[in-house]
Design an enzyme around this catalytic site. Structure first.
Site, PDB file in Angstrom:
ATOM      1  N   ALA A  38      67.010  19.839  48.998  1.00  0.00           N
ATOM      2  CA  ALA A  38      67.700  18.752  48.295  1.00  0.00           C
ATOM      3  C   ALA A  38      67.640  18.979  46.788  1.00  0.00           C
ATOM      4  O   ALA A  38      68.628  18.768  46.072  1.00  0.00           O
ATOM      5  CB  ALA A  38      67.095  17.403  48.661  1.00  0.00           C
ATOM      6  N   ASP A  39      66.492  19.400  46.291  1.00  0.00           N
ATOM      7  CA  ASP A  39      66.369  19.729  44.870  1.00  0.00           C
ATOM      8  C   ASP A  39      67.305  20.871  44.484  1.00  0.00           C
ATOM      9  O   ASP A  39      68.039  20.795  43.488  1.00  0.00           O
ATOM     10  CB  ASP A  39      64.934  20.154  44.550  1.00  0.00           C
ATOM     11  CG  ASP A  39      64.014  18.982  44.279  1.00  0.00           C
ATOM     12  OD1 ASP A  39      64.491  17.942  43.819  1.00  0.00           O
ATOM     13  OD2 ASP A  39      62.805  19.121  44.518  1.00  0.00           O
TER      14      ASP A  39
END
Length: 406
Positions: A178-179
């Protein structure tokens, strides 16, 4: 000169999503000025071991995690909680094209470093905020951690071994997806905003949320649900619609076999000395194999375990059956294709060490991204940036350092 060598980015981010975006700009030649807290800097500087080692084998206390996301940047230490520190950031923003930040919602407003404040000194500024949940909505003030986002955003509901199987249950990815994906989407959003600015002279605000990105990146799994109303489930290393399309354990390791049609299935079982399986009506077509997977897969597993992985890979590649090894990272960087593509690079570091890093995967014929500069030491460029960009003299810089502003 890189494709973005005309762009300056003021990077107020830390950890991974924001620095990943900033590093992409830096790889393309942008002047990225990384603002860090005096004495401590980016949190990831301390996320070790492992650390970069000197030629003598001693730890430098430059964490490998930090090194992964910060090459090609200049580090400037500034305490933004002070009036002088805020003034420095505003002056740098006035000479920048882009500001990146990943503070909690509303936190920079009290310092006069939010978008509304900075666009008064730089009307065409592109300002990008990266947070866990975005600037609006009931979760906006929550801290966003990649692991939690993978759960909330549905990724872990489709990742991991099937319920009821050994090791079954939800599983996060092995890296902070997600990062990383938010960093890439932020890069695209900022570049689009810069293209708009170049046409119209108008800056804008870019609001990036890890949860938005995690939901968006589920791609066909989203549309499978939206079309059917049935949430997809975990299948581990198997495929819901194709059999066999999964991992198998050989006598000395694991391989992936990705049979895409009935002809490839016949070649697979022929290579394993079991041509009878392709003639069995329970397994002769993919729909029948899907229906009878629980009978077929144990038979195939027994067949595959009779030989080693290299023997299997050689025979399946020769037969035209899609397959591949499951490499650890040592094997990855020894892979001839990875070597041929030059994915590992080394940069000299002020400690005397050579920093081993992974090259940008983007290949371009005229303006390719480059790994030019080592990930900076904390505050390595503070004096030169203040002197060259803001015309601060040595006495002023010394006063700021004495008062711990920088």
């Amino acid at each position: 000169m890189g494709a973005l060598s005309h762009i300056r980015v003021l990077d107020l981010t830390r950890v991974l999503a924001g620095p990943w975006c900033a590093q992409t700009f830096a790889d393309f030649g942008a002047d990225v000025i990384k603002i860090e807290r005096p004495e401590t800097g980016d949190d990831t500087r301390h996320w070790g071991p492992p650390y970069l080692k000197t030629p003598a084998g001693e730890d430098t206390h430059e964490a490998a995690y930090y090194l992964a996301a910060n090459r090609n940047k200049r580090s400037v230490t500034v305490d933004i909680a002070t009036a002088d520190g805020q003034r420095i950031v505003r002056e740098l923003a006035a000479q920048s094209d882009v500001v990146l930040e990943n503070y909690k919602v509303g936190q920079l407003k009290k310092y006069g470093l939010d978008y509304e404040s900075l666009k008064t000194v730089k009307p065409d500024l592109v300002y990008c905020s990266v947070t866990g949940f975005g600037q609006t909505g009931p979760y906006a003030t929550r801290a966003g951690y990649d692991f939690i986002i993978q759960g909330i955003g549905g990724f872990m509901s489709i990742t991991g071994e099937r319920d009821g199987q050994p090791g079954g249950g939800p599983q996060k990815a092995g890296v902070a997806i997600a990062d990383l994906m938010t960093g890439m989407y932020a890069t695209i959003g900022v570049m689009a905003a810069l293209a708009h600015r170049d046409r119209t002279g108008e800056g804008q605000y870019v609001d990036m949320a890890l949860l938005d990105v995690q939901v968006a990146m589920l791609a066909n799994m989203n549309t499978n649900f939206l079309a059917s109303g049935q949430p997809p489930v975990r299948w581990g290393n198997a495929h819901p619609n194709i059999v066999p399309y999964q991992t198998f354990q050989t006598s000395d390791g694991w391989i992936i076999v990705a049979v895409g049609n009935d002809g490839q299935f016949r070649k697979f079982v022929d290579a394993g000395g079991r041509p009878d399986l392709a003639d069995d009506p329970r397994f002769s077509t993919n729909p029948s194999r899907v229906r009878n997977r629980d009978t077929l897969v144990p038979v195939l597993s027994t067949m595959v375990r009779e030989r080693g992985k290299h023997e299997w890979l050689a025979s399946l590649e020769a037969a035209g059956v899609p397959c591949g090894p499951i490499n650890d990272l040592g094997e990855v960087f020894e892979d001839p294709q990875v070597i041929a593509r030059g994915m590992q690079v080394e940069l000299p570091h002020p400690t005397g060490a050579n920093v081993k890093l992974v090259k940008s995967p983007i290949r371009m014929s005229a303006t390719p991204p480059e790994a030019r500069l080592h990930p900076p030491m904390l505050g390595e460029h503070t004096d030169s940036v203040l002197r060259d960009l803001l015309d601060y003299d040595d006495a002023r810089i010394a006063r700021l350092r004495e008062s711990k502003v920088i």
